[in-house]
Motif scaffolding. Sequence first.
Motif, PDB file in Angstrom:
ATOM      1  N   UNK A   1       6.604   8.007   3.629  1.00 54.42           N
ATOM      2  CA  UNK A   1       5.343   7.269   3.534  1.00 54.42           C
ATOM      3  C   UNK A   1       5.564   5.953   4.277  1.00 54.42           C
ATOM      4  N   UNK A   2       4.791   5.740   5.336  1.00 50.56           N
ATOM      5  CA  UNK A   2       5.064   4.576   6.181  1.00 50.56           C
ATOM      6  C   UNK A   2       3.787   3.920   6.687  1.00 50.56           C
ATOM      7  N   UNK A   3       3.927   2.700   7.071  1.00 49.79           N
ATOM      8  CA  UNK A   3       2.846   2.005   7.779  1.00 49.79           C
ATOM      9  C   UNK A   3       3.222   1.962   9.252  1.00 49.79           C
ATOM     10  N   UNK A   4       2.301   1.513  10.071  1.00 52.03           N
ATOM     11  CA  UNK A   4       2.539   1.354  11.499  1.00 52.03           C
ATOM     12  C   UNK A   4       2.512  -0.129  11.801  1.00 52.03           C
ATOM     13  N   UNK A   5       3.513  -0.605  12.496  1.00 49.07           N
ATOM     14  CA  UNK A   5       3.608  -2.022  12.817  1.00 49.07           C
ATOM     15  C   UNK A   5       2.973  -2.296  14.174  1.00 49.07           C
TER      16      UNK A   5
ATOM     17  N   UNK B   1      17.005  22.079   8.991  1.00 50.50           N
ATOM     18  CA  UNK B   1      16.466  23.441   9.063  1.00 50.50           C
ATOM     19  C   UNK B   1      16.280  23.996   7.655  1.00 50.50           C
ATOM     20  N   UNK B   2      15.086  24.510   7.404  1.00 52.77           N
ATOM     21  CA  UNK B   2      14.778  25.106   6.110  1.00 52.77           C
ATOM     22  C   UNK B   2      14.235  24.142   5.074  1.00 52.77           C
ATOM     23  N   UNK B   3      14.345  22.846   5.315  1.00 54.66           N
ATOM     24  CA  UNK B   3      13.786  21.850   4.386  1.00 54.66           C
ATOM     25  C   UNK B   3      12.272  21.776   4.603  1.00 54.66           C
ATOM     26  N   UNK B   4      11.551  21.463   3.559  1.00 56.79           N
ATOM     27  CA  UNK B   4      10.105  21.272   3.645  1.00 56.79           C
ATOM     28  C   UNK B   4       9.859  19.776   3.793  1.00 56.79           C
ATOM     29  N   UNK B   5       8.926  19.413   4.679  1.00 50.09           N
ATOM     30  CA  UNK B   5       8.645  17.986   4.848  1.00 50.09           C
ATOM     31  C   UNK B   5       7.147  17.701   4.849  1.00 50.09           C
ATOM     32  N   UNK B   6       6.856  16.438   4.568  1.00 50.88           N
ATOM     33  CA  UNK B   6       5.493  15.928   4.649  1.00 50.88           C
ATOM     34  C   UNK B   6       5.542  14.450   4.995  1.00 50.88           C
ATOM     35  N   UNK B   7       4.514  13.985   5.677  1.00 47.00           N
ATOM     36  CA  UNK B   7       4.443  12.576   6.066  1.00 47.00           C
ATOM     37  C   UNK B   7       3.071  12.032   5.684  1.00 47.00           C
ATOM     38  N   UNK B   8       3.069  10.818   5.196  1.00 48.73           N
ATOM     39  CA  UNK B   8       1.814  10.159   4.854  1.00 48.73           C
ATOM     40  C   UNK B   8       1.985   8.664   5.094  1.00 48.73           C
ATOM     41  N   UNK B   9       0.903   7.947   4.977  1.00 49.99           N
ATOM     42  CA  UNK B   9       1.012   6.506   5.134  1.00 49.99           C
ATOM     43  C   UNK B   9      -0.332   5.834   5.188  1.00 49.99           C
TER      44      UNK B   9
ATOM     45  N   UNK C   1       0.820  -1.218   0.000  1.00 52.43           N
ATOM     46  CA  UNK C   1       0.000   0.000   0.000  1.00 52.43           C
ATOM     47  C   UNK C   1       0.854   1.269   0.000  1.00 52.43           C
ATOM     48  N   UNK C   2       1.913   1.300   0.800  1.00 49.02           N
ATOM     49  CA  UNK C   2       2.749   2.500   0.847  1.00 49.02           C
ATOM     50  C   UNK C   2       3.668   2.609  -0.359  1.00 49.02           C
ATOM     51  N   UNK C   3       4.036   1.486  -0.935  1.00 43.48           N
ATOM     52  CA  UNK C   3       4.780   1.535  -2.192  1.00 43.48           C
ATOM     53  C   UNK C   3       3.900   2.180  -3.260  1.00 43.48           C
ATOM     54  N   UNK C   4       2.612   1.813  -3.251  1.00 44.29           N
ATOM     55  CA  UNK C   4       1.659   2.424  -4.182  1.00 44.29           C
ATOM     56  C   UNK C   4       1.512   3.920  -3.897  1.00 44.29           C
TER      57      UNK C   4
END
Length: 144
Positions: A49-53, A75-83, A8-11
């Motif tokens: 992009x990660x799953x939770x174990x 510092x100064x980098x933009x980040x986002x998280x999904x999963x 799913x996260x690879x997708x």
Amino acid sequence: MYASMTGNNEEIAGILEESFENLGCEVDNTEASQADASDFEDADICIVATYTDGEGEIPEEAQDFYDDLQEEDLAGKIYGVCGSGDRFYGEHFCATVDDFDQVFANTGAIKGAESVKVDLAAEAEDIDKLDAFAAQLVQKSNGQ
């Protein structure tokens, strides 16, 4: 960087890769066991992009990356998280998304978009959210 047990996260990573390419971005899409947190030093936008174990644990193949990320200065980098996750796990649904979000914040990186949590596999509505997520990250990176 993505961690995926069921695919799913690879997708999700593939959907994001296409979204970013459509926005004119160059993408490095790397599976967790092959990724190094220091790679984010050379990126403008950093995404996990990660799953939770189990009951809220970091996936084994992403643990070293997670640990190393805590030592980075982004510092100064933009980040986002999904999963993706399974709502069956209740309070632990996508908990690792929140864990990575906190670690990124501690590195000095700037949150570019609200985290996206997908129940199991990405469907049409989730793909729309991921496209919007990518667009927000690019806008933030461009200073808009």
